[in-house]
Design an enzyme around this catalytic site. Sequence first.
Site: not given
Ligand code: SAM
Length: 658
Positions: A62
Amino acid sequence: MLDLSRARDRMVDMQIARRGINDPHTLEAMRRVPREAFVEAGFEEFAYEDSPLPIGEGQTISQPYIVAHMIAAAAIKPGETVLDVGTGSGYAAAVASQIADRVYTIERHPPLAEAAGRRLHELGYDNVEVRVGDGTKGWPEAAPFDVILVAAGGPEVPRALKEQLVTGGRLVIPVGLDETSQRLLKLTRTSQSDYETEDLGAVMFVPLIGEQGWSDGSGNLAVKARELTLPQMISEAAEPLPDPDDDAFGELFDRFADRRVVLLGEASHGTSEFYRARAAITQRLIEKHGFTIVAVEADWPDAAEIDRYVRHRPKRYDQSPPFQRFPTWMWRNTDVEAFTIWLREHNAALASERRAGFYGLDIYNMSGSIAAVLHYLDEIDPAAAAIARQRYGCLTPWQSEPSTYGRAVLSAGYRKCEEAVIAQCRDLLERKLDYAAKDGADFLNAAQNARLVASAERYYRIMYYGGADSWNLRDTHMFETLNHILESRGPDAKAVVWAHNSHIGDARHTDMGLIRDELNIGQLCRQRFGEKSALIGLGTHTGTVAAASDWDGDMEIMRVRPSHRNSYERLCHEAAMQRFLLDFSRHNVLAKRLIEPRLERFIGVIYRPQTELLSHYAEASLPRQFDAFVWLDETSAVTPLGPEHARAGTPDTYPFGL
Ligand code: SAM
């Protein structure tokens, strides 16, 4: 390894602190975690750019600001336990771990979870635990959590996450129907069963995919939503409301406190609960949130008398009582009177410039407006008054029956009065500096009356043709009047508008806009104020209503037929709750399920139950037309003001009494 510590400090100063995040824990943690260690190899030099970056599996780390924004909004404190859903690179978990005692983080993509786990371990973040799984189900073994952060957007807030918060715990999550655009919500658990929700604004996250999020791959609606009937979904999303006379009624509307305009509708012009609900909401917005304008679907010169009363200005000595023309009950009823008495009392303790005013947006009382302009000029500039008299004289034959004016001009070749009334309006506005110096409120009143005469002249002329033009002129005039009032009350002024659902619901999503090319105040407010406007419709299933059978007919108390089986009203009725608020921005799955247009009932001052379907129903898309909908299942007719209500023995003393 590159030393990017200066770039990191600059990022915190420029991208985070400058944008208003000042929580010292968050700023300090952001200064400590090396973001370059969390991006893909080769992207290190971009690590402190103001944007998200790719991390593989189609996912992103993000934007630094959004990580700080979520952590600061959640107000993580030392000693707390955090659940981070959507580990991605592990960066947000690492930042949170610099404040909290312990961080649990879940990622659905095994390669990302493994890489993040390794990275966190190598960097020494040993209070973070990573696992692969569906984060929409939370992490029950480690629950409850003080804070839950979700870094992906779902169609609604997963129930499991809400349940895994401690009382006092905070959940920050993007929620939205579009896969890539959401509202960032902060839920605070206030008791075992209650949560407060705060809207932190628009955001764009990758989709939250899981059992209580989007279904895998397609981004379709959550499976759960398909199994519920619409009334069941409405009843799940509905926030119960007390009786409108209960002081707590307005509290649910605090969420609209930051809007410049809150538009409150009604599904008829003769229903007591609609007036009382709007009064309760308006009182709250005035008392607690600094709103100072109540602008209603009433004629300007008539509402101006109420305004004088509520703002403790003197009554105009020669003024005939306001709201004498059909339909008198619309603004001469006990509910409006009670509201004006409240407003006067509220204003009593305030300095005059802080008093909330009551303004009319509508154009029908042309003769009242002409009289008001002449009266004003007689006092301030008698020579200008003589010219105005001559100009307005053109309209004299039509003043009592203005609807015949258009026909006469077009078919009988009468001179049209357009130039005269426009010249009069222009002259008055050009003298603003001289005139307004004496009394700004009086000038605004005269200027609006002059504008009204110019609009009304055109309105009655084009009304003869029928079609959308006269409606559009009227609603455009109402919208412009609202803007003039806002301008006159200063840059921070905030207004509540009371008008029929057909005026305040966005016309582009009803038959009005789609079939008839009509626009309305709600649409114009959305186009001008965007997210700073709230369009709130009101509806009912059945009860009684004050209305006439024909134009100019007597007021009758009529029974409102139960709502049509194919209408939105019937769905709300079947939700089986007497009163509730549906906030579409917080219930996107429901909003999407309701988007397909269906029937909606519109009762004005005329009600014809025998031909109800033809006369009163039209198609609309409720969640697009309104931002929120207030439901009052069974309602009753307004009580018109009669001699028995007059404080001085005769209703003609309204609003002043004696
Ligand atoms: N906060 C993270 C970072 O600092 O790198 C970025 C996160 S990214 C925007 C969102 C993440 O949420 C992705 O890696 C995606 O695979 C994951 N995601 C989506 N749905 C999910 C779920 N139900 N459970 C766990 N992870 C999930």
